[in-house]
Design an enzyme around this catalytic site. Structure first.
Site, PDB file in Angstrom:
ATOM      1  N   CYS A 167       0.872  -1.172   0.000  1.00 14.03           N
ATOM      2  CA  CYS A 167       0.000   0.000   0.000  1.00 14.03           C
ATOM      3  C   CYS A 167       0.906   1.218   0.000  1.00 14.03           C
ATOM      4  CB  CYS A 167      -0.907   0.000   1.227  1.00 14.03           C
ATOM      5  SG  CYS A 167      -2.007   1.436   1.316  1.00 14.03           S
ATOM      6  N   GLU A 224      -3.606   1.374  -5.985  1.00 12.52           N
ATOM      7  CA  GLU A 224      -2.645   0.336  -6.320  1.00 12.52           C
ATOM      8  C   GLU A 224      -2.366   0.408  -7.814  1.00 12.52           C
ATOM      9  OE1 GLU A 224       0.050  -1.253  -5.708  1.00 12.52           O
ATOM     10  OE2 GLU A 224      -0.916  -2.011  -3.871  1.00 12.52           O
TER      11      GLU A 224
END
Length: 254
Positions: free
Chosen positions: A2, A111
């Site tokens: 992340c 992402e």
């Protein structure tokens, strides 16, 4: 992993979800990046018996955990994520896993799908948020680093696990999500050791998140507007070229 996330909830919404007495004045942020301040929720002081006041508190920490034993952070890598599978045994994270587990509120995270170079595909950014909206709580760790002059910096990292089948189409890792009914157990570092909360560090259900293609403007920290989450059309993947059979001179007519 992340590497970017967003938090656009109001302080009142955060107080209701996490059971906080008060929160920092935290404006909506659409592109939170490493080294920037992030909001974390942690267990506070125990209230007197019979009190109905919340025991949790929120504070801002720097995203990028620095263990307390580090002498000079400039010579230490920026730890924005910790692998849930190994954090309890890693020198950088094991103290925080035992004593300083936190929740990191988010509206979702970004992402990138990065194909292999020979695939002919370009990288694609995705905005990943709870399918039903609202706030998601990432499992996090916190450490306070003290310098030689006595100044202190609160730092944090997000725990990640292997991706579920939905996120796996984009990346092989995802943040660990803690459900509201598990907040108390995750934050209870007095009686719950890392092995007691290991079951919480599993991928979210396949249908928990929705995945939305967005522009690569999120790559730049300077871009902070809500338009970063505007859906874009993803170009069709180029079809693989069929391999031509090698020429066999023995079968040639000429």
């Amino acid at each position: 992993m992340c590497g970017r996330f967003s938090l656009t909830a109001t302080p009142r919404e955060l107080a209701e979800v996490f059971g906080l007495l008060e929160t920092e004045d935290f404006p909506a942020r659409f592109n939170i990046a490493p080294t920037q301040p992030i909001l974390v929720v942690m267990s506070g002081e125990r209230q007197r018996p019979g009190s109905n006041l919340p025991e949790r508190r929120a504070l801002l920490v720097r995203w990028g955990l620095t263990p307390s034993w580090v002498k000079d952070p400039r010579d230490f890598p920026l730890l924005i994520n910790a692998r849930a599978e190994t954090a309890a045994g890693k020198a950088s994270f094991k103290a925080a896993m035992r004593h300083r587990r936190v929740l990191i509120p988010a509206s979702g995270f970004y992402e990138w799908h990065r194909p292999s170079k020979d695939s002919g595909q370009a990288s694609q950014a995705y905005w990943i948020r709870p399918r039903n909206g609202g706030i998601v709580a990432f499992a996090g760790l916190m450490e306070t680093w003290s310098s030689a002059d006595g100044s202190e910096v609160d730092t944090g990292a997000i725990l990640t696990t292997h991706a579920n089948s939905r996120i796996g189409d984009v990346h092989d890792r995802m943040p660990v999500v803690i459900k509201p009914e598990d907040f108390a157990r995750w934050l209870d570092c007095r009686t719950q050791e890392p092995r007691d909360v290991a079951d919480l560090m599993a991928p979210a259900d396949d249908d928990y998140f929705e995945v939305i293609a967005v522009s690569d403007r999120v790559n730049k920290v300077a871009n902070t507007g809500a338009d970063l989450q505007t859906p874009v059309q993803v170009a069709a993947r180029p079809a693989a070229k069929p391999k031509e059979p090698p020429e066999n001179p023995q079968l040639s007519l000429f």
